[in-house]
Design an enzyme around this catalytic site. Sequence first.
Site, PDB file in Angstrom:
ATOM      1  N   GLU A  55      -6.913   4.629   7.717  1.00 16.45           N
ATOM      2  CA  GLU A  55      -6.694   6.062   7.451  1.00 16.45           C
ATOM      3  C   GLU A  55      -7.923   6.674   6.788  1.00 16.45           C
ATOM      4  OE1 GLU A  55      -2.942   5.556   5.461  1.00 16.45           O
ATOM      5  OE2 GLU A  55      -2.018   5.058   7.376  1.00 16.45           O
TER       6      GLU A  55
ATOM      7  N   SER B 121       3.290  -2.183  10.179  1.00 18.16           N
ATOM      8  CA  SER B 121       4.747  -2.203  10.374  1.00 18.16           C
ATOM      9  C   SER B 121       5.385  -3.536  10.010  1.00 18.16           C
ATOM     10  CB  SER B 121       5.104  -1.800  11.811  1.00 18.16           C
ATOM     11  OG  SER B 121       4.658  -0.482  12.075  1.00 18.16           O
TER      12      SER B 121
ATOM     13  N   GLY C 264       2.327   2.245  10.762  1.00 21.07           N
ATOM     14  CA  GLY C 264       3.261   3.354  10.626  1.00 21.07           C
ATOM     15  C   GLY C 264       3.955   3.733  11.919  1.00 21.07           C
TER      16      GLY C 264
ATOM     17  N   HIS D 139      -9.545   1.158   4.678  1.00 23.68           N
ATOM     18  CA  HIS D 139      -8.282   1.318   5.405  1.00 23.68           C
ATOM     19  C   HIS D 139      -8.512   2.250   6.601  1.00 23.68           C
ATOM     20  CE1 HIS D 139      -4.211   2.542   6.367  1.00 23.68           C
ATOM     21  NE2 HIS D 139      -3.818   1.444   5.759  1.00 23.68           N
TER      22      HIS D 139
ATOM     23  N   GLU E 143      -5.505  -5.003  10.429  1.00 15.18           N
ATOM     24  CA  GLU E 143      -4.508  -3.953  10.622  1.00 15.18           C
ATOM     25  C   GLU E 143      -4.790  -3.233  11.934  1.00 15.18           C
ATOM     26  OE1 GLU E 143      -2.484  -2.795   6.723  1.00 15.18           O
ATOM     27  OE2 GLU E 143      -4.248  -1.534   6.926  1.00 15.18           O
TER      28      GLU E 143
ATOM     29  N   ASN F 102       0.859  -1.183   0.000  1.00 16.84           N
ATOM     30  CA  ASN F 102       0.000   0.000   0.000  1.00 16.84           C
ATOM     31  C   ASN F 102       0.900   1.239   0.000  1.00 16.84           C
ATOM     32  OD1 ASN F 102      -1.798   2.052   0.527  1.00 16.84           O
ATOM     33  ND2 ASN F 102      -2.280   1.382   2.617  1.00 16.84           N
ATOM     34  N   TRP F 103       0.939   1.908  -1.146  1.00 15.60           N
ATOM     35  CA  TRP F 103       1.845   3.059  -1.271  1.00 15.60           C
ATOM     36  C   TRP F 103       1.277   4.332  -0.649  1.00 15.60           C
ATOM     37  CZ3 TRP F 103       3.814   2.644  -7.085  1.00 15.60           C
ATOM     38  CH2 TRP F 103       4.426   1.388  -7.248  1.00 15.60           C
ATOM     39  N   LYS F 104       0.006   4.290  -0.256  1.00 13.02           N
ATOM     40  CA  LYS F 104      -0.651   5.471   0.352  1.00 13.02           C
ATOM     41  C   LYS F 104      -0.473   6.685  -0.566  1.00 13.02           C
ATOM     42  CE  LYS F 104      -0.093   3.273   4.779  1.00 13.02           C
ATOM     43  NZ  LYS F 104      -0.062   3.406   6.229  1.00 13.02           N
TER      44      LYS F 104
HETATM   45  P1  PGA Z   1       2.790   0.287   7.594  1.00 10.06           P
HETATM   46  O1  PGA Z   1       1.335   0.476   6.919  1.00 10.06           O
HETATM   47  O2  PGA Z   1       3.351  -1.003   7.039  1.00 10.06           O
HETATM   48  O3  PGA Z   1       3.557   1.494   7.164  1.00 10.06           O
HETATM   49  O4  PGA Z   1       2.566   0.213   9.059  1.00 10.06           O
HETATM   50  C1  PGA Z   1       0.467  -0.618   6.728  1.00 10.06           C
HETATM   51  C2  PGA Z   1      -0.835  -0.129   6.149  1.00 10.06           C
HETATM   52  O5  PGA Z   1      -1.307   0.940   6.544  1.00 10.06           O
HETATM   53  O6  PGA Z   1      -1.431  -0.786   5.269  1.00 10.06           O
END
Ligand code: PGA
Length: 220
Positions: A78, A178, A148, A76, A142, A6-8
């Site tokens: 976020e 992470s 993150g 997600h 998640e 996931n490149w966000k």
């Molecule tokens: P992260 O993100 O590996 O940077 O913790 C995972 C995600 O949000 O899908």
Amino acid sequence: MIIAGNWKMFRGPDPHALAGLDAIVCPPFTRLRACVEAGLTTYAQNVHWEPEGAYTGEISAPMLLEIGVTGSLVGHSERRQYFGETDQTVALRVRGALGAGLRVIACVGETQAERERGETEDVLRRQLEVLEPHPDLVLAYEPVWAIGTGLTATPEIAQEAHAFIKSLLDAPVLYGGSVKPDNAEGLLSQPDVDGALVGGASLDAESFRAICETGARIRS
Ligand code: PGA
């Protein structure tokens, strides 16, 4: 074993640096076509439930399919935290996308406060009860406190949550939060961990490749 990056809202690596990798990439919308053209299995990071309409800022499943996109992330944390996504809008997006022929990775997970209050199972139950099993539906566990932050769930915590999730809904479950080359092995070795959703470490072609290789070694 399914490994997804996931490149966000980052530009991400050169898609050609990932050529030949057995993995899913989820780049920002503007990079989707470049990833498809590089031969990568490409998912969007979000998708609307209607095929078209007056929904400024949204993208529909037929639009994604038209450029060769295979699937989409939905729900997600976020999106839930910063953009008002609810269990109901997540359910609409998942149903709409699957109905249109996209594959879906639907994300669930508890916050730190919810875990500390002992509410993890209640939260997962609430997030999952709006979804139905489907052959093209994959889930991602998640825990929000692990995203993150560098704070990965232990393999035992992940295993316990994945087993609980599968008792509620029959689907493969990826772990996200992470995941790095040095902790992938412990997580991916758990019996109910069917893959990983990788954020930060997927932005670097070498570390993403290392995680994919660990996954392939475990389930070969
Ligand atoms: P992260 O993100 O590996 O940077 O913790 C995972 C995600 O949000 O899908």
